[in-house]
Design an enzyme around this catalytic site. Sequence first.
Site, mmCIF file in Angstrom:
data_model
loop_
_atom_site.group_PDB
_atom_site.id
_atom_site.type_symbol
_atom_site.label_atom_id
_atom_site.label_comp_id
_atom_site.label_asym_id
_atom_site.label_seq_id
_atom_site.Cartn_x
_atom_site.Cartn_y
_atom_site.Cartn_z
ATOM 1 N N ASP A 194 0.857 -1.199 0.000
ATOM 2 C CA ASP A 194 0.000 0.000 0.000
ATOM 3 C C ASP A 194 0.890 1.246 0.000
ATOM 4 O OD1 ASP A 194 -1.712 2.109 0.550
ATOM 5 O OD2 ASP A 194 -2.904 1.005 2.022
ATOM 6 N N ASP A 217 -3.940 2.366 -5.126
ATOM 7 C CA ASP A 217 -2.578 2.245 -4.574
ATOM 8 C C ASP A 217 -2.365 1.005 -3.698
ATOM 9 O OD1 ASP A 217 -3.916 2.967 -2.238
ATOM 10 O OD2 ASP A 217 -2.238 4.179 -1.533
ATOM 11 N N GLU A 218 -3.269 0.025 -3.818
ATOM 12 C CA GLU A 218 -3.135 -1.185 -2.987
ATOM 13 C C GLU A 218 -3.121 -2.437 -3.861
ATOM 14 O OE1 GLU A 218 -5.771 -0.871 1.017
ATOM 15 O OE2 GLU A 218 -6.798 -0.682 -0.889
HETATM 16 P P1 TTP Z 1 -5.313 5.382 0.803
HETATM 17 O O1 TTP Z 1 -4.335 4.289 0.547
HETATM 18 O O2 TTP Z 1 -6.487 5.102 1.662
HETATM 19 O O3 TTP Z 1 -4.548 6.611 1.486
HETATM 20 P P2 TTP Z 1 -3.094 7.170 1.250
HETATM 21 O O4 TTP Z 1 -2.297 6.340 0.296
HETATM 22 O O5 TTP Z 1 -3.182 8.613 0.884
HETATM 23 O O6 TTP Z 1 -2.468 7.098 2.705
HETATM 24 P P3 TTP Z 1 -1.955 5.818 3.490
HETATM 25 O O7 TTP Z 1 -0.502 6.086 3.747
HETATM 26 O O8 TTP Z 1 -2.758 5.787 4.742
HETATM 27 O O9 TTP Z 1 -2.161 4.621 2.618
HETATM 28 O O10 TTP Z 1 -5.851 5.967 -0.559
HETATM 29 C C1 TTP Z 1 -5.040 6.063 -1.726
HETATM 30 C C2 TTP Z 1 -5.348 7.341 -2.487
HETATM 31 O O11 TTP Z 1 -6.725 7.367 -2.828
HETATM 32 C C3 TTP Z 1 -5.100 8.595 -1.676
HETATM 33 O O12 TTP Z 1 -3.756 9.055 -1.772
HETATM 34 C C4 TTP Z 1 -6.087 9.558 -2.252
HETATM 35 C C5 TTP Z 1 -7.222 8.708 -2.760
HETATM 36 N N1 TTP Z 1 -8.370 8.824 -1.832
HETATM 37 C C6 TTP Z 1 -9.333 9.801 -2.067
HETATM 38 O O13 TTP Z 1 -9.248 10.560 -3.041
HETATM 39 N N2 TTP Z 1 -10.375 9.930 -1.201
HETATM 40 C C7 TTP Z 1 -10.522 9.124 -0.101
HETATM 41 O O14 TTP Z 1 -11.491 9.280 0.670
HETATM 42 C C8 TTP Z 1 -9.512 8.107 0.132
HETATM 43 C C9 TTP Z 1 -9.608 7.201 1.341
HETATM 44 C C10 TTP Z 1 -8.461 7.993 -0.764
HETATM 45 MG MG MG Z 2 -2.166 4.240 0.523
#
Ligand code: TTP
Ligand code: MG
Length: 398
Positions: free
Chosen positions: A22, A116-117
């Site tokens: 992730d 991103d996962e």
């Molecule tokens: P996530 O993997 O949930 O968040 P992240 O990568 O920013 O942070 P983390 O280090 O906790 O993994 O989501 C991936 C991308 O998806 C994030 O960068 C932006 C987008 N996103 C949105 O646009 N709106 C949302 O509500 C969420 C949860 C994510």
């Molecule tokens: Mg992320």
Amino acid sequence: MNKILAVNKLPDALNRYIALFDLDAFFVSVERLQDKRLIGKPVIVCGMSGRSVVSTCSYEARKFGVHSAMPVLMAKHLCPNGIYVNGHMELYRKYSKMVTDIIAGKAPVYEKASIDEHYLDLSGMERFFDCYKWTQELRQFIIKNTGLPISCALSVNKTVAKIAADEVKPNGTIFLPRHEVQAFLDPLSIKKIPMLGEKTFQVLSSMGISTIQMLRETSPGTMKRLFGKNGEVLWEKANGRDDTPVIQHRERKSLSNERTFEKDTSDRELLERVLITMVEHLAYDLRKEQSLTSCVAIKIRYSDFTTRTAEKHIPFTSFDHLLIKAIKELFETLYPGNLPVRLIGVRFSSMVKGSWQMDLFDDTPQMARLNSAMDMIRNRFGTDAVKRAVDINTPKKD
Ligand code: TTP
Ligand code: MG
């Protein structure tokens, strides 16, 4: 291919090796590659209208209490000195694909769960090499080749891998073999269990259940009585069990639907209603597979078999109202209004994985709630169970 799928169905589900990769603060990390001045600062990626919500923010901004889906106005109140950046979805799509391509080139089975996962199923590979060492090498390879920070957890199933990755973020890695899983999960808050919603949390809290250990010590029967099937699943998760398979990712390039009329028609209203129904069905499919589109197209075939198409690029979305608006505009420009039509179709392309409700382009939380309420009804009662007033008289799909 069959050989690879067989890896997914090992007889002993307890002996699986499932990894989650992730990316950390993904959108912010991409922005930082473009502008080094953002490194180390509280950065918030969001839409720019007064009603926008936060897409994501850097870990520096999270210290102020800012988080995804929070209204930007509230974020500005909590973090007035933050740097507020308008997102660049095309760039995120490019980097997301870069990471997917790297993983696709190395992993036996992988699932792209969001933009991103990625979940990887390495079960069986432990006979040939050290799976944890392998995930570490892959992680370093991704960091070196994309410049993006990424966290990784390796454990026995998707749920534990997800919880573990969240715990070690940012820039973290962890290996949790079966015998360490329960001790790791037990002290954590029940909030850490993926998909445990706010209402369930409130009910469990009111019963004094706050940790995963307390939840697993509750009887599965009680959980079933309180929350139905979902309660049982939660109880299994609290016990570190989850049999959900890693489903091999296939890049879907487009989604489309078309309809041939029994009798050619030039009834403009009917044509428009059919288009809207098709858009609603496709948009529902988009949301179900957690994707967004940025290119919509229509196709019209006339009685003489002449076929016309038109397409339009729009900001990434899976919202009915934005897609319907774009399709209506295309229809207005493409259809002269008197020729008999034999076939009409809609197509969405330029797709990207995205599981969030609000995008960067100033959609309101109200619209997100309307869409998810309609989807819930469709999930239970079928695709045609709920319709907009405008397409209420449209016949079902052929
Ligand atoms: P996530 O993997 O949930 O968040 P992240 O990568 O920013 O942070 P983390 O280090 O906790 O993994 O989501 C991936 C991308 O998806 C994030 O960068 C932006 C987008 N996103 C949105 O646009 N709106 C949302 O509500 C969420 C949860 C994510
Ligand atoms: Mg992320």
